[in-house]
Design a protein around this motif. Structure first.
Motif, mmCIF file in Angstrom:
data_model
loop_
_atom_site.group_PDB
_atom_site.id
_atom_site.type_symbol
_atom_site.label_atom_id
_atom_site.label_comp_id
_atom_site.label_asym_id
_atom_site.label_seq_id
_atom_site.Cartn_x
_atom_site.Cartn_y
_atom_site.Cartn_z
ATOM 1 N N ALA A 136 0.860 -1.201 0.001
ATOM 2 C CA ALA A 136 -0.063 0.041 -0.070
ATOM 3 C C ALA A 136 0.805 1.436 -0.029
ATOM 4 N N ARG A 137 2.057 1.415 0.863
ATOM 5 C CA ARG A 137 2.869 2.485 0.790
ATOM 6 C C ARG A 137 3.440 2.567 -0.477
ATOM 7 N N TYR A 138 3.732 1.586 -0.901
ATOM 8 C CA TYR A 138 4.736 1.491 -2.438
ATOM 9 C C TYR A 138 3.785 1.995 -3.395
ATOM 10 N N VAL A 139 2.771 1.608 -3.700
ATOM 11 C CA VAL A 139 1.920 2.079 -5.050
ATOM 12 C C VAL A 139 1.082 3.520 -4.610
ATOM 13 N N ALA A 221 -3.857 3.460 3.289
ATOM 14 C CA ALA A 221 -4.771 2.166 3.319
ATOM 15 C C ALA A 221 -5.739 2.256 4.471
ATOM 16 N N ILE A 222 -6.794 1.749 4.652
ATOM 17 C CA ILE A 222 -7.530 1.336 5.771
ATOM 18 C C ILE A 222 -7.482 -0.095 5.903
ATOM 19 N N ASP A 281 -9.115 -3.850 -2.025
ATOM 20 C CA ASP A 281 -7.899 -3.769 -3.119
ATOM 21 C C ASP A 281 -6.905 -4.743 -2.848
ATOM 22 N N ILE A 282 -6.687 -4.918 -1.500
ATOM 23 C CA ILE A 282 -5.608 -6.016 -1.047
ATOM 24 C C ILE A 282 -6.422 -6.760 0.158
ATOM 25 N N ARG A 301 -5.142 -6.765 -6.205
ATOM 26 C CA ARG A 301 -5.592 -6.299 -7.736
ATOM 27 C C ARG A 301 -4.215 -6.477 -8.456
ATOM 28 N N ARG A 302 -4.506 -7.047 -9.798
ATOM 29 C CA ARG A 302 -3.195 -7.029 -10.254
ATOM 30 C C ARG A 302 -2.487 -5.733 -10.542
ATOM 31 N N SER A 303 -3.476 -4.613 -10.916
ATOM 32 C CA SER A 303 -3.072 -3.560 -11.170
ATOM 33 C C SER A 303 -2.248 -2.644 -10.102
ATOM 34 N N LEU A 304 -2.248 -3.284 -8.973
ATOM 35 C CA LEU A 304 -1.451 -2.909 -7.839
ATOM 36 C C LEU A 304 -0.282 -3.853 -7.656
ATOM 37 N N MET A 305 -0.433 -5.118 -7.484
ATOM 38 C CA MET A 305 0.830 -5.923 -7.294
ATOM 39 C C MET A 305 1.669 -5.905 -8.359
ATOM 40 N N SER A 306 1.321 -5.639 -9.640
ATOM 41 C CA SER A 306 2.350 -5.714 -10.810
ATOM 42 C C SER A 306 3.221 -4.387 -10.747
#
Length: 447
Positions: A136-139, A221-222, A281-282, A301-306
Motif C-alpha cells: 500500500a505504501r509502495y503504490v 490504506a484502511i 484492493d488487498i 488487484r493485479r494493477s496494484l501488485m504488478s
C-alpha cells in the motif's frame, strides 16, 4: 458429569511431565490458557498424551480448516516432500504457481469485482499483513494508515501497530510503526455512538478525523477485519463495509481486508467480505489456508501488485512446496463442499446456542457467520456488564469436560471448529458447553 472420554485427571501425569520440560526451554510468552498436551488428532477429535479424547472447537486458532490430519492434505504434503523440501522463492515450481492460479480464481477481485488478482506468498498472517502494508505504501506513496480498535493483525512491529484487541499485546514494545490512527469498530451489541446505525456512526467518525486530524490525502490504506476476530467475533452492521469502500474510493485510499481468520470458508463463504459483496484492493490470508502448515498470502488487484519491482519485497520460505501443496489440497476440499458444510452446520450451531441462551441469562448475545461464532457472556445486572471471569471459567471447565475452546474480546467464548465438523459433534459440544456453564456458574455463586 464430565465427558466419558476423559480418563485421567487433567493434566494427566504425562502431560504434567511435558509441561515441566517445556518450562525449562520454551519462552513463557505464549498465551497458553489451559494444560492441553496433544498427541494426535483426526478430524474434529484430538487426544492428549494421557489418552484423553477432546472435541477441538478451537482448531489451532481457526487453522485446521479441514480437520486434523485430513488424508487428502496429508497425501498432498507427503507427495510434495518426496519431490523436494525447498528451493526458495527465487525460483519457480508447480505447487507455488498452481496456488497463485487457485487464489486468483477465487479472489473477490475476480468473483465480485471482475479484476484479476496476483498473490505474494509468505509463512504467516502477520507477515501477510506486513506485505500488504508495504504494498500500500509502495503504490500510493502515502505514509499514513487507519485501523480499528479491537482489531488483531499480528505481533511483528508493523502489524502490531494496528493490533488493539488487548493492551498487553503492545505493552513494552512502544514505539511501534508510526502513522497509524485507530477508530472504533462498529459493534451493535455494545454501541459507542448514539443512534441505531453504528456503522454509519463510525463512518461519520472517520470523516471527522479526515477533517480535523488525519489528512485523507496522506492515508495509504484502511486495514479492517470484515468480521472482527480477537476483538470479540463482532459482525459489522449491514452497509458498513460498503460505506468504507465508498469512503476509500472518495479519497483514493486503498481498502485492505484482513481475512487471516475469517477467510477460506470459515464464515460459510470463501471469504467473509462476500457476505457484504464488497471488494478489497488487498486481502491477507493465512490460518486455514494451509490446514495446519505455515502459509500466508497477500492477494491484491493485479494493477496494484504488478507495480512492485524486482526485489521490492521477498522472503526465503514464501511458496514453500509443502505448504503450497497443503494449501492447494485445502482449497480443493473447501471448494468441494466444506464451505457449504460450514454454512449448514454453522446455522445449526447458532440455533443450538440461541436455544441455550433462553435458559441462561448470562448469555448476552450469540453472533457470527458460518463456523465463526461468538457467545458473549454478561453479568446479570441489567447493564450487559462483561463477565470476563465467568468466560475464563467456562473455557477452563470445558477443557476439563473434553471440549477445547478459546475466548476473545472481553468476555466472549468463540467457536471455530474444523469446517468438516458434523451436526452430531456440534450437538455433543453444546451438551459439554451446558455442563461447563453450570459448573462455572456454581463456582461463581460460591465465591
Amino acid at each position: 458429569m464430565t465427558s466419558p472420554h476423559i480418563k485421567t485427571e487433567l493434566p494427566g501425569p504425562r502431560a504434567r511431565a511435558m509441561i515441566a520440560r517445556d518450562a525449562e526451554v520454551i519462552s513463557p510468552s505464549y498465551p497458553r490458557d489451559y494444560p492441553f498436551v496433544m498427541a494426535h488428532g483426526r478430524g474434529t477429535q484430538v487426544w492428549d498424551v494421557d489418552g484423553n479424547r477432546f472435541l477441538d472447537f478451537a482448531a489451532g486458532i481457526a487453522v485446521c480448516a479441514t480437520g486434523h490430519a485430513h488424508p487428502q492434505v496429508v497425501a498432498a504434503v507427503k507427495a510434495a516432500a518426496d519431490e523436494f523440501l525447498h528451493i526458495s522463492s527465487d525460483y519457480w515450481h508447480e505447487q507455488m504457481t498452481a496456488l497463485g492460479e487457485r487464489l486468483a480464481a477465487v479472489a473477490p477481485t475476480r468473483t465480485i469485482g471482475n479484476e484479476p488478482a496476483m498473490s505474494f506468498l509468505c509463512q504467516s498472517g502477520t507477515e501477510a499483513v506486513e506485505g500488504a502494508l508495504k504494498l500500500a505504501r509502495y503504490v500510493t506513496g502515502r505514509p499514513r494508515f487507519m485501523g480499528f480498535l479491537g482489531g488483531f493483525h499480528g505481533r511483528t512491529m508493523g502489524s502490531l501497530s494496528f493490533t488493539s484487541s488487548k493492551y498487553t499485546q503492545q505493552l513494552g514494545f512502544a514505539p511501534t510503526m508510526p502513522g497509524v490512527t485507530h477508530a472504533p469498530y462498529p459493534n451493535p451489541y455494545r454501541p459507542l455512538f448514539a443512534g441505531d446505525d453504528q456503522g454509519k456512526a463510525v463512518l461519520d467518525y472517520l470523516r471527522m478525523l479526515f477533517e480535523r486530524n488525519v489528512p485523507a490525502s496522506e492515508v495509504a490504506a484502511i486495514l479492517v477485519e470484515p468480521l472482527q476476530g480477537e476483538g470479540g467475533y463482532v459482525v459489522p452492521p449491514t452497509g458498513f463495509l460498503a460505506g468504507l469502500r465508498a469512503l476509500c474510493d472518495q479519497h483514493g485510499i486503498l481498502l485492505i481486508f484482513d481475512e487471516v481468520q475469517s477467510g477460506v470458508g470459515r464464515t460459510g463463504r470463501m471469504f467473509a467480505c462476500e457476505h457484504a459483496g464488497v471488494v478489497p484492493d488487498i486481502m491477507t490470508l493465512a490460518k486455514g489456508l494451509g490446514s495446519g502448515l505455515p502459509i500466508g498470502a497477500v492477494v491484491a488487484r493485479r494493477s496494484l501488485m504488478s507495480q512492485w519491482k524486482r526485489g521490492a519485497h521477498g522472503n526465503t520460505y514464501g511458496g514453500n512446496p509443502l505448504s503450497c501443496a497443503a494449501a492447494n489440497a485445502t482449497l480443493d476440499l473447501v471448494g468441494g463442499g466444506l464451505v457449504d458444510n460450514a454454512a449448514t452446520v454453522g446455522a445449526h450451531f447458532m440455533q443450538g446456542l440461541r436455544t441455550l441462551q433462553q435458559d441462561y441469562a448470562c448469555i448476552g448475545e450469540v453472533r457470527g457467520q458460518g463456523l465463526m461464532i461468538g457467545m458473549e457472556l454478561i453479568e446479570t445486572d441489567g447493564e450487559k456488564t462483561p463477565a470476563g471471569r465467568l468466560c475464563d471459567d467456562v473455557v477452563t471447565r470445558a477443557f476439563h469436560n473434553g471440549l477445547l475452546l478459546l475466548s476473545c474480546g472481553v468476555s466472549t467464548v468463540r467457536f471455530m471448529p474444523p469446517l468438516n465438523v458434523s451436526i452430531a459433534e456440534v450437538d455433543e459440544a453444546i451438551d459439554l458447553l451446558k455442563t461447563s456453564l453450570d459448573q462455572a456458574l456454581a463456582l461463581a455463586s460460591g465465591r
